[in-house]
Design an enzyme around this catalytic site. Structure first.
Site, PDB file in Angstrom:
ATOM      1  N   HIS A 267      12.933 -22.596 -22.043  1.00  0.00           N
ATOM      2  CA  HIS A 267      13.590 -22.723 -20.739  1.00  0.00           C
ATOM      3  C   HIS A 267      13.597 -24.185 -20.271  1.00  0.00           C
ATOM      4  CE1 HIS A 267      14.524 -21.234 -16.565  1.00  0.00           C
ATOM      5  NE2 HIS A 267      13.977 -22.399 -16.266  1.00  0.00           N
ATOM      6  N   GLU A 268      12.424 -24.785 -20.258  1.00  0.00           N
ATOM      7  CA  GLU A 268      12.333 -26.165 -19.752  1.00  0.00           C
ATOM      8  C   GLU A 268      13.060 -27.138 -20.676  1.00  0.00           C
ATOM      9  OE1 GLU A 268      11.535 -26.432 -16.774  1.00  0.00           O
ATOM     10  OE2 GLU A 268      10.465 -24.557 -16.481  1.00  0.00           O
ATOM     11  N   HIS A 271      16.619 -27.441 -19.566  1.00  0.00           N
ATOM     12  CA  HIS A 271      16.786 -28.391 -18.453  1.00  0.00           C
ATOM     13  C   HIS A 271      16.782 -29.827 -18.978  1.00  0.00           C
ATOM     14  CE1 HIS A 271      16.550 -25.664 -15.096  1.00  0.00           C
ATOM     15  NE2 HIS A 271      15.367 -25.199 -15.423  1.00  0.00           N
ATOM     16  N   GLU A 297      20.074 -24.389 -13.939  1.00  0.00           N
ATOM     17  CA  GLU A 297      19.481 -23.124 -14.366  1.00  0.00           C
ATOM     18  C   GLU A 297      20.356 -22.428 -15.413  1.00  0.00           C
ATOM     19  OE1 GLU A 297      16.533 -22.916 -13.489  1.00  0.00           O
ATOM     20  OE2 GLU A 297      15.896 -20.871 -13.910  1.00  0.00           O
TER      21      GLU A 297
HETATM   22 MG    MG Z   1      14.399 -23.553 -14.334  1.00  0.00          MG
END
Ligand code: MG
Length: 501
Positions: A267-268, A271, A297
């Site tokens: 997830h990170e 980003h 997101e």
């Molecule tokens: Mg996030």
């Protein structure tokens, strides 16, 4: 690409903006440190410094010469990039002109202290230890909404702080269209004979070092450059981009239920990749990083859910996953796929599956709206939290820590942030569909480094390279030719989960 900036007033603005950028850069570094390595007792000094730096940035921004330059440039003939730069500067300017410096300083101080109170309350599992700080934050947020101004609803002013132009009405409409289909899909899943109350892999333990190796292996596969990306540990994983060549992600190691650490890392990374792939020629300017939280997101959730939890990806890491613990060897790739994608109402948002996740966010949206409207009081939050979880998810948190104290956001004064999580997740499905039209099924190309490069390149050319040039609604329109809609999310969830259950 060569520099897209040609207008003389814009060039002068960019030159002056570099000092403001530098303050932001150092504040972001101080915040990263605060959430990773700072000894706890450093909090007062850090809050003081961050508060003062915030006021200094405001002062530089409101400098008469700088403001007149913005006003002058605005009237000139500008290209898309230059227009975006002015749009974002004016947005910050409005923010600074409307919020008195004393307010900014107070807000920064209160939230930095509240953050520590929240940490303590969460550790001790006692909401009352955070309650007075949260009272202050809600009061300050309502004040902030009045200072910033709004057309219809005070919560609009707060939403706009995180997602340009987003309104309470937009969010309400969005949740109105996904709420029923998601609840009914959850019902279908819970009635399926394949529904499990607990997947046995949730209890499998791992050693931090081995998990760290797995996470690093993932980063090597998808990025392979530790010179511009580092990974550290934080209890509430986040990522931050300090500028060209310096993206930082964090992950967590709980010692069991490895999908949590695995998903956080992926997830990170999503980003970080967005920031790393922003056009270098936009660096040090207001449009040089991704600012739309919905777009942000959409990137992290695309990697987390559609890539990280795919059968193909799990197959690639299967031998590494089985090294986590000798017991895990008895599970097949299909077992791990089912574990990664198992649906079950649980009290914690960050560990939630793709279906119930949206209900967690909906609950926070309803509570925030109620707090800002004054219809909900802070002291009643544990009770209201439990009621809403019971009604939407059929479960009740056993403690404050797994209930109202679980998220970091309110302690940092981030009220109006949560809706971007659900909307960004919806957007990730839109990107997947669009990407697949251009480069073929993700599942088909995920198995090789070249395939992963193709995905990253698609993201770079269609989304990342523009930084914050376009708003999320604009970029959706540019890439897909259509307006943003939650329908693709609903179709995707139905197809995927009716296949599993
Ligand atoms: Mg996030």
């Amino acid at each position: 690409m060569s520099s897209p900036f040609a207008n003389n007033s814009i060039l002068e603005i960019i030159k002056r903006y570099r000092t403001i950028w530098s303050l932001y850069h150092l504040s972001a570094l101080a915040q990263w440190d605060m959430n990773t390595y700072m000894p706890e007792d450093g909090i007062n000094a850090r809050s003081e410094a961050l508060g003062k730096v915030a006021v200094l940035s405001q002062k530089l921004f409101l400098d008469n010469d700088f403001v007149s330059l913005i006003q002058k440039a605005e009237k000139e003939k500008l290209n898309d990039y230059e227009k975006a730069l002015i749009r974002l500067l004016k947005r910050d300017l409005r923010h600074y002109q409307k919020l008195p410096p004393e307010f900014i300083e107070e807000f920064t101080k209160v939230t930095n202290e509240a953050h520590m109170a929240w940490k303590n309350a969460k550790e001790k599992n006692k909401f009352s230890l955070f309650e007075p700080d949260l009272e202050k934050i809600v009061e300050l947020s309502r004040k902030k909404a009045e200072y910033l101004g709004y057309e219809k609803h005070p919560y609009d002013a707060l939403l706009d702080e995180y997602e340009e132009g987003l309104t309470t009405e937009d969010v309400q409409k969005y949740f109105d269209s996904i709420k029923k289909p998601i609840i009914s899909l959850l019902k279908y899943i819970k009635n399926s004979p394949k529904y499990k109350n607990r997947h046995p892999l949730e209890n499998e333990k791992y050693e931090t070092l081995k998990m760290e190796q797995l996470n690093k292996k993932f980063l090597e596969l998808v990025h392979n450059n530790s010179n511009n990306l580092r990974m550290d540990v934080a209890p509430h994983p986040f990522s931050t981009s300090l500028g060209i060549g310096d993206a930082r992600i964090t992950t967590r190691y709980e010692g069991k239920n490895f999908k949590q650490s695995y998903s956080s890392t992926i997830h990170e990374f999503g980003h970080a990749l967005y920031d790393l792939q922003c056009g270098k020629e936009l660096a040090y300017t207001p449009i040089g990083t991704g600012t739309s939280l919905v777009i942000q997101e959409s990137q992290s959730r695309l990697w987390e859910n559609m890539i990280g939890k795919s059968r193909e990806f799990i197959r690639m890491f299967y031998s590494d996953i089985t090294k986590l613990n000798a017991n895990i060897k008895k599970y097949s790739i299909d077992d791990i796929y089912e574990y990664m994608n198992s649906v079950k109402p649980s009290p914690i948002r960050t560990g939630a599956d793709e279906i119930t996740y949206h209900l967690h966010v909906l609950i926070r949206f309803e509570i925030e709206k109620g707090l800002i409207e004054g219809k909900i009081s802070v002291k009643d939050l544990p009770k209201i939290w439990a009621e809403k979880y019971e009604s939407y998810l059929g479960i009740k948190p056993k403690t404050d820590t797994e209930g109202v104290l679980q998220d970091i956001h309110w302690s940092q004064g981030n009220i109006g942030y949560f809706p971007t999580y659900s909307m960004g997740t919806s957007l990730s499905v839109i990107w997947k569909n669009e990407m697949e039209k251009d480069i073929g099924k993700i599942s088909g190309i995920l198995t090789s480094k070249e395939g992963i490069k193709k995905i990253e390149e698609w993201l770079r050319t269609n989304i990342h390279q523009y930084g914050s040039t376009y708003t999320f609604k604009e970029i959706v329109k540019r890439v897909t030719g259509k307006e943003f809609s939650p329908q693709p999310l609903l179709d995707y969830l139905k197809e995927k989960y009716k296949g599993i259950y």
